[in-house]
Design a protein around this motif. Structure first.
Motif, PDB file in Angstrom:
ATOM      1  N   LEU A 257      -6.651  11.768   4.416  1.00  0.00           N
ATOM      2  CA  LEU A 257      -5.196  11.727   4.343  1.00  0.00           C
ATOM      3  C   LEU A 257      -4.706  10.431   3.710  1.00  0.00           C
ATOM      4  CD1 LEU A 257      -4.099  13.222   7.783  1.00  0.00           C
ATOM      5  CD2 LEU A 257      -3.391  14.056   5.536  1.00  0.00           C
ATOM      6  N   LEU A 258      -5.362   9.330   4.041  1.00  0.00           N
ATOM      7  CA  LEU A 258      -4.976   8.033   3.485  1.00  0.00           C
ATOM      8  C   LEU A 258      -5.138   8.025   1.966  1.00  0.00           C
ATOM      9  CD1 LEU A 258      -4.096   5.106   3.886  1.00  0.00           C
ATOM     10  CD2 LEU A 258      -6.518   4.506   4.208  1.00  0.00           C
ATOM     11  N   PHE A 259      -6.226   8.623   1.495  1.00  0.00           N
ATOM     12  CA  PHE A 259      -6.452   8.707   0.047  1.00  0.00           C
ATOM     13  C   PHE A 259      -5.323   9.491  -0.613  1.00  0.00           C
ATOM     14  CE2 PHE A 259      -7.881  11.580  -3.338  1.00  0.00           C
ATOM     15  CZ  PHE A 259      -8.179  10.645  -4.331  1.00  0.00           C
ATOM     16  N   PHE A 260      -4.976  10.642  -0.045  1.00  0.00           N
ATOM     17  CA  PHE A 260      -3.919  11.467  -0.619  1.00  0.00           C
ATOM     18  C   PHE A 260      -2.570  10.760  -0.567  1.00  0.00           C
ATOM     19  CE2 PHE A 260      -6.461  15.312  -0.964  1.00  0.00           C
ATOM     20  CZ  PHE A 260      -5.815  15.983  -1.995  1.00  0.00           C
ATOM     21  N   TYR A 261      -2.325  10.042   0.521  1.00  0.00           N
ATOM     22  CA  TYR A 261      -1.054   9.330   0.656  1.00  0.00           C
ATOM     23  C   TYR A 261      -0.916   8.257  -0.424  1.00  0.00           C
ATOM     24  CZ  TYR A 261       2.290   5.919   2.370  1.00  0.00           C
ATOM     25  OH  TYR A 261       3.328   5.019   2.457  1.00  0.00           O
ATOM     26  N   ILE A 262      -1.951   7.478  -0.621  1.00  0.00           N
ATOM     27  CA  ILE A 262      -1.920   6.422  -1.644  1.00  0.00           C
ATOM     28  C   ILE A 262      -1.795   7.031  -3.041  1.00  0.00           C
ATOM     29  CG2 ILE A 262      -3.257   4.569  -2.726  1.00  0.00           C
ATOM     30  CD1 ILE A 262      -4.452   4.004   0.055  1.00  0.00           C
ATOM     31  N   PHE A 263      -2.554   8.095  -3.273  1.00  0.00           N
ATOM     32  CA  PHE A 263      -2.542   8.771  -4.569  1.00  0.00           C
ATOM     33  C   PHE A 263      -1.137   9.281  -4.902  1.00  0.00           C
ATOM     34  CE2 PHE A 263      -2.840  12.896  -6.812  1.00  0.00           C
ATOM     35  CZ  PHE A 263      -3.405  12.472  -8.006  1.00  0.00           C
ATOM     36  N   CYS A 264      -0.476   9.946  -3.940  1.00  0.00           N
ATOM     37  CA  CYS A 264       0.844  10.519  -4.185  1.00  0.00           C
ATOM     38  C   CYS A 264       1.924   9.439  -4.283  1.00  0.00           C
ATOM     39  CB  CYS A 264       1.195  11.511  -3.083  1.00  0.00           C
ATOM     40  SG  CYS A 264       0.124  12.972  -3.060  1.00  0.00           S
ATOM     41  N   SER A 265       1.784   8.382  -3.503  1.00  0.00           N
ATOM     42  CA  SER A 265       2.766   7.287  -3.531  1.00  0.00           C
ATOM     43  C   SER A 265       2.812   6.623  -4.894  1.00  0.00           C
ATOM     44  CB  SER A 265       2.428   6.249  -2.460  1.00  0.00           C
ATOM     45  OG  SER A 265       2.517   6.808  -1.172  1.00  0.00           O
ATOM     46  N   PHE A 266       1.678   6.539  -5.548  1.00  0.00           N
ATOM     47  CA  PHE A 266       1.587   5.884  -6.849  1.00  0.00           C
ATOM     48  C   PHE A 266       2.586   6.474  -7.847  1.00  0.00           C
ATOM     49  CE2 PHE A 266      -0.130   6.400 -11.168  1.00  0.00           C
ATOM     50  CZ  PHE A 266      -0.138   5.085 -11.589  1.00  0.00           C
ATOM     51  N   PHE A 267       2.755   7.791  -7.840  1.00  0.00           N
ATOM     52  CA  PHE A 267       3.612   8.445  -8.831  1.00  0.00           C
ATOM     53  C   PHE A 267       5.090   8.168  -8.572  1.00  0.00           C
ATOM     54  CE2 PHE A 267      -0.370  10.752  -8.954  1.00  0.00           C
ATOM     55  CZ  PHE A 267      -0.593  10.844 -10.320  1.00  0.00           C
ATOM     56  N   ALA A 268       5.468   8.052  -7.301  1.00  0.00           N
ATOM     57  CA  ALA A 268       6.855   7.699  -6.985  1.00  0.00           C
ATOM     58  C   ALA A 268       7.133   6.257  -7.393  1.00  0.00           C
ATOM     59  CB  ALA A 268       7.122   7.893  -5.496  1.00  0.00           C
ATOM     60  N   LEU A 269       6.185   5.384  -7.146  1.00  0.00           N
ATOM     61  CA  LEU A 269       6.342   3.977  -7.539  1.00  0.00           C
ATOM     62  C   LEU A 269       6.439   3.851  -9.057  1.00  0.00           C
ATOM     63  CD1 LEU A 269       3.802   2.360  -5.049  1.00  0.00           C
ATOM     64  CD2 LEU A 269       6.301   2.187  -4.967  1.00  0.00           C
TER      65      LEU A 269
END
Length: 313
Positions: A257-269
């Motif tokens: 879950l942590l991997f997916f969270y970081i991965f998805c956050s990158f695109f919003a940033l």
């Protein structure tokens, strides 16, 4: 030959490609259903998985989401005719009469499938359909809700845990068990995830905004909308971890879950930095990827591992 002159099958095929891609939504809904049913089983410590029940439940769930799309066509009819004449209904690809018939067919098929194969689910099915019909009427607060977009978002996203009450019931309700402890957390995750999807699909750059279309980037501004999306994503991540803990999942699921969270956050940033439409468009796709990845961690992957363990042993 114009689109309106095509036969009904061809017109509905074009409609689904534009408004409800059945393969993309099908993958998401089947993942959603499988994980919800599996999560309930892990909470109860019971793993007698019925694939017949799952298939009927998944088809019913798919019908729920298709109905939501059809209901939206009616709800948005005035705005679409005025500001979005290129959409399927205003341009004459399908008519409201045809959509009504389609909605009645979906409801009839859902009813028959549940009556014949999982009759214990009929009570919850009626509850979900009733909620959706009330939501179709904007909870009889249409004008007020339109003036308060946050309340509009919250009330309409309640349909997600309502549907998930059905999908988890494919376990505990069908087997005559009590509602498992910890289910509320899973329903909260479902609600938050619905908010992630809803905000993610309504963020645009200033250059791509359409007059008369109230996106969250229009209401709040590009940066604030992306930050709100990130905050809700973080809350979903936190409650997903709590749900993993309650079901006794391994720490690997938390790392996943942590991997997916970081991965998805990158695109919003990245969108916050660039404010480009191509980066805004990715957020809708990323919201879907997060949905599938997150639900797989909450029941889907653990259940598959459980199946494989049973085969190997």
């Amino acid at each position: 030959m114009q689109e309106k002159d095509f036969n009904i099958i061809k017109r509905l095929w074009i409609y689904q490609k534009e408004r409800f891609p059945i393969f993309a939504y099908g993958l998401m809904v089947f993942t959603f259903c499988f994980s919800a049913m599996s999560y309930s089983k892990f909470l109860r410590g019971s793993f007698d998985f019925s694939f017949t029940t799952f298939i009927i439940g998944a088809l019913t769930s798919f019908g729920y989401f298709f109905l939501l799309r059809i209901f939206d066509e009616f709800k948005d009819s005035i705005a679409d005719a005025k500001y979005r004449p290129y959409r399927a209904v205003p341009r004459g690809l399908v008519s409201f009469f045809e959509l009504r018939i389609l909605a009645f067919l979906i409801i009839a098929i859902q009813f028959i499938l549940n009556l014949v194969f999982i009759p214990r689910m009929l009570v919850i099915w009626v509850f979900v359909i009733s909620f959706m019909l009330i939501m179709r009427r904007e909870f009889f607060l249409g004008i007020w809700l339109l003036k308060h977009p946050v309340f509009y978002l919250v009330t309409h996203m309640l349909v997600m845990p309502v549907i998930d009450f059905y999908t988890t019931g494919l376990d505990w309700r069908v087997l005559g068990a009590k509602v498992p402890c910890g289910l509320l957390i899973f329903l909260i995750v479902t609600f938050l995830n619905g908010v992630v999807i809803e905000i993610g699909r309504k963020i645009r750059s200033k250059s791509a905004e359409e007059f008369g279309v109230e996106t969250y980037s229009f209401l709040w501004g590009e940066k604030k909308a992306a930050i709100v999306w990130l905050c809700v994503l973080f809350l979903t991540f936190v409650f997903s971890n709590i749900a993993c803990f309650l079901a006794g999942f391994s720490k690997l699921m938390i790392l996943y879950l942590l991997f997916f969270y970081i991965f998805c956050s990158f695109f919003a940033l990245r969108f916050i930095k660039t404010r480009k439409q191509k980066d805004a468009s990715i957020l809708e796709t990323i919201s879907g990827i997060w949905t599938i990845g997150m639900y797989l961690s909450l029941g889907g992957i653990p259940m598959i591992i459980h199946f494989l363990g049973g085969i190997l042993n």
